[in-house]
Motif scaffolding. Structure first.
Motif, short mmCIF file in Angstrom:
data_model
loop_
_atom_site.label_atom_id
_atom_site.label_comp_id
_atom_site.label_asym_id
_atom_site.label_seq_id
_atom_site.Cartn_x
_atom_site.Cartn_y
_atom_site.Cartn_z
N LEU A 71 -3.26 22.45 -12.69
CA LEU A 71 -4.44 23.28 -12.47
C LEU A 71 -4.12 24.77 -12.48
CD1 LEU A 71 -6.09 21.22 -9.59
CD2 LEU A 71 -6.51 21.03 -12.05
N TYR A 72 -2.87 25.12 -12.78
CA TYR A 72 -2.46 26.52 -12.79
C TYR A 72 -2.02 26.92 -14.19
CZ TYR A 72 -2.57 26.78 -7.69
OH TYR A 72 -2.98 26.79 -6.39
N GLU A 73 -1.90 28.20 -14.38
CA GLU A 73 -1.47 28.77 -15.66
C GLU A 73 -0.46 29.88 -15.38
OE1 GLU A 73 -3.57 30.13 -19.80
OE2 GLU A 73 -4.36 30.99 -17.94
N GLU A 74 0.58 29.91 -16.19
CA GLU A 74 1.60 30.93 -16.03
C GLU A 74 1.23 32.18 -16.81
OE1 GLU A 74 5.13 29.10 -17.40
OE2 GLU A 74 5.50 27.97 -15.56
N GLN A 75 1.18 33.30 -16.12
CA GLN A 75 0.88 34.58 -16.76
C GLN A 75 1.80 35.65 -16.17
OE1 GLN A 75 -3.27 35.49 -16.31
NE2 GLN A 75 -3.93 33.95 -17.80
N ALA A 76 2.65 36.20 -17.04
CA ALA A 76 3.58 37.26 -16.64
C ALA A 76 4.43 36.85 -15.45
CB ALA A 76 2.81 38.54 -16.32
N GLY A 77 4.90 35.61 -15.49
CA GLY A 77 5.75 35.12 -14.42
C GLY A 77 5.02 34.73 -13.16
N GLN A 78 3.70 34.82 -13.15
CA GLN A 78 2.90 34.47 -11.99
C GLN A 78 2.03 33.25 -12.31
OE1 GLN A 78 3.22 35.95 -9.02
NE2 GLN A 78 4.74 37.40 -9.84
N SER A 79 1.76 32.44 -11.31
CA SER A 79 0.91 31.27 -11.47
C SER A 79 -0.51 31.61 -11.00
CB SER A 79 1.46 30.08 -10.68
OG SER A 79 2.72 29.69 -11.20
N GLU A 80 -1.48 31.33 -11.85
CA GLU A 80 -2.88 31.62 -11.54
C GLU A 80 -3.69 30.34 -11.65
OE1 GLU A 80 -6.64 34.27 -13.25
OE2 GLU A 80 -4.62 34.50 -14.09
N PHE A 81 -4.53 30.09 -10.66
CA PHE A 81 -5.36 28.89 -10.66
C PHE A 81 -6.43 29.01 -11.75
CE2 PHE A 81 -9.04 26.42 -9.27
CZ PHE A 81 -8.45 25.18 -9.04
N VAL A 82 -6.47 28.00 -12.64
CA VAL A 82 -7.42 28.02 -13.76
C VAL A 82 -8.27 26.75 -13.81
CG1 VAL A 82 -6.06 29.60 -15.16
CG2 VAL A 82 -5.64 27.12 -15.31
N GLY A 83 -8.12 25.87 -12.86
CA GLY A 83 -8.93 24.65 -12.83
C GLY A 83 -8.57 23.70 -13.97
N LEU A 84 -9.57 23.30 -14.74
CA LEU A 84 -9.38 22.33 -15.82
C LEU A 84 -9.11 22.99 -17.17
CD1 LEU A 84 -12.26 19.82 -14.92
CD2 LEU A 84 -9.84 19.68 -14.29
N LYS A 85 -8.79 24.27 -17.18
CA LYS A 85 -8.61 24.99 -18.44
C LYS A 85 -7.49 24.38 -19.27
CE LYS A 85 -7.43 29.52 -20.34
NZ LYS A 85 -7.04 30.92 -20.04
N ASN A 86 -6.39 24.00 -18.64
CA ASN A 86 -5.26 23.42 -19.38
C ASN A 86 -5.66 22.13 -20.09
OD1 ASN A 86 -3.49 25.46 -18.61
ND2 ASN A 86 -2.86 24.39 -16.75
N PHE A 87 -6.46 21.31 -19.44
CA PHE A 87 -6.90 20.05 -20.05
C PHE A 87 -7.84 20.31 -21.21
CE2 PHE A 87 -5.93 19.18 -15.58
CZ PHE A 87 -5.03 18.15 -15.71
N ILE A 88 -8.75 21.27 -21.04
CA ILE A 88 -9.67 21.62 -22.13
C ILE A 88 -8.90 22.16 -23.32
CG2 ILE A 88 -11.60 23.11 -22.77
CD1 ILE A 88 -12.51 22.99 -19.85
N THR A 89 -7.91 23.00 -23.04
CA THR A 89 -7.07 23.54 -24.11
C THR A 89 -6.32 22.43 -24.82
OG1 THR A 89 -6.78 25.62 -22.91
CG2 THR A 89 -5.16 25.11 -24.62
N LEU A 90 -5.84 21.48 -24.07
CA LEU A 90 -5.02 20.41 -24.63
C LEU A 90 -5.81 19.54 -25.60
CD1 LEU A 90 -2.11 19.37 -24.37
CD2 LEU A 90 -2.91 17.80 -22.61
N VAL A 91 -7.08 19.31 -25.33
CA VAL A 91 -7.85 18.37 -26.16
C VAL A 91 -8.78 19.07 -27.15
CG1 VAL A 91 -7.80 16.61 -24.37
CG2 VAL A 91 -9.69 18.21 -24.43
N THR A 92 -8.93 20.39 -27.06
CA THR A 92 -9.85 21.08 -27.96
C THR A 92 -9.20 22.20 -28.76
OG1 THR A 92 -10.55 22.60 -26.19
CG2 THR A 92 -11.82 20.56 -26.47
N ASP A 93 -8.21 22.88 -28.21
CA ASP A 93 -7.59 24.01 -28.90
C ASP A 93 -6.83 23.52 -30.12
OD1 ASP A 93 -4.98 25.98 -29.14
OD2 ASP A 93 -6.82 27.05 -28.56
N GLU A 94 -6.99 24.22 -31.25
CA GLU A 94 -6.38 23.76 -32.50
C GLU A 94 -4.86 23.81 -32.45
OE1 GLU A 94 -6.81 28.11 -34.75
OE2 GLU A 94 -7.83 26.33 -35.53
N ASN A 95 -4.29 24.62 -31.59
CA ASN A 95 -2.84 24.70 -31.47
C ASN A 95 -2.24 23.55 -30.67
OD1 ASN A 95 -2.70 27.17 -32.88
ND2 ASN A 95 -3.22 28.31 -31.02
N TRP A 96 -3.06 22.86 -29.91
CA TRP A 96 -2.58 21.78 -29.05
C TRP A 96 -3.22 20.44 -29.38
CZ3 TRP A 96 1.38 22.40 -25.70
CH2 TRP A 96 1.71 23.70 -25.31
N SER A 97 -4.48 20.43 -29.76
CA SER A 97 -5.22 19.18 -29.86
C SER A 97 -4.68 18.26 -30.94
CB SER A 97 -6.71 19.47 -30.11
OG SER A 97 -6.88 20.18 -31.33
#
Length: 311
Positions: free
Chosen positions: A44-70
């Motif tokens: 549920l987090y995302e790494e940005q500039a060495g810091q972890s930021e809570f992003v909810g379900l963004k990683n899952f949405i990216t994984l199944v919809t983003d053309e670089n990952w899906s």
């Protein structure tokens, strides 16, 4: 009065049980529960500039919809489904057939056959993959000469080097190695069937085929269901064989890529791909959810409908 006093007395809590359950429970919580919960949270987090930021379900949405990952994710999931289908349609029926044959009292040297069939299961997957890679190699392998010696040389090909046959070949290797597990589980259940029931069916005039389909098969259905669940869980956690034979890139052109190898590249990185612990946790979480939903559906629609018998 004495009876009422005794009923009011409470037995002391058996604290000594913690001495037996505590170490095992502590190990289970430390190495199973905690890593699972930590993975779910990390996804549920995302790494940005060495810091972890809570992003909810963004990683899952990216994984199944983003053309670089899906594309990579759906390819790995599709290959995993095919890998599982091969085991369900080949490994388990073959294991059932071998168990029935080995349980026959008329078969001689049954224990030797049972040991030989189960032996590959005890070997390392890395060793199995390396040995089969040598056997099937078009350069120094022995499979080409063997096929020519029996008149089937025209069918030889670089099966592990082609996109259309690499996954099928690895599936056959995995089936060959692990067919001993369903065989032994079903074999043990067949031996547990009382001889009186089999003898009664023979006296009633039932043929061996009728005895199997009408008596033995219904009695071993719970074991077959358990074997199916174990096959599903093991196949969607598969990694070692693909990595040992084709590496982390699961070539050629990711045609043998499974969720396990996809997770490895995502989490740890490989060659030019940079690893991401948060996206890797998202892949692991989806693998966990796929296995959880699959097992729950199987238990709800199939397992609870199977009648169990106790002797």
């Amino acid at each position: 009065m004495m009876f009422s006093k005794r009923t009011k007395e409470h037995k002391p809590f058996p604290w000594h049980l913690w001495g037996f359950l505590g170490p095992g429970l502590l190990i289970y919580l430390t190495f199973s529960v905690y890593p699972l919960l930590d993975t779910l949270i990390l996804s549920l987090y995302e790494e940005q500039a060495g810091q972890s930021e809570f992003v909810g379900l963004k990683n899952f949405i990216t994984l199944v919809t983003d053309e670089n990952w899906s594309s990579a994710f759906w390819n790995a999931l599709s290959n995993n489904l095919q890998f599982f289908a091969f085991h369900m349609l080949l490994q388990n029926p073959i294991g059932l057939l071998l168990a029935v044959l080995l349980s026959s009292p008329k078969l001689r040297l049954a224990s030797s056959y049972r040991t030989l069939i189960f032996m590959p299961t005890m070997l390392s997957v890395v060793i199995i993959g390396f040995v089969w890679q040598l056997i099937l190699s078009p350069i120094w392998g022995i499979s080409e000469e063997f096929l020519y010696s029996i008149g089937l040389g025209q069918y030889f090909d670089a099966w592990l080097g082609k996109e259309g046959s690499a996954l099928v070949t690895l599936s056959f290797i995995s089936v060959w190695q692990f067919v001993g597990i369903p065989m032994m589980l079903i074999y043990a259940t067949l031996l547990n069937i009382p001889d009186d029931i089999i003898d009664a069916s023979t006296v009633d005039g039932a043929s061996p085929m009728q005895t199997f389909f009408h008596i033995k098969l219904p009695l071993i259905l719970p074991t077959i269901a358990m074997v199916s669940i174990l096959t599903f869980v093991a196949n969607f956690n598969a990694f070692e064989l693909i990595y040992a034979v084709k590496g982390a890139l699961a070539g050629p052109n990711f045609s043998t890529d499974l969720l396990g190898t996809f997770f490895y590249r995502t989490f740890f990185g490989f060659q030019l791909q940079q690893g991401s612990s948060t996206m890797g946790a998202a892949v692991a979480t989806l693998m966990f959810l796929i296995i959880l939903v699959g097992v729950m559906l199987f238990l709800f629609f199939i397992q609870r409908r199977i009648q169990r018998f106790q002797f």
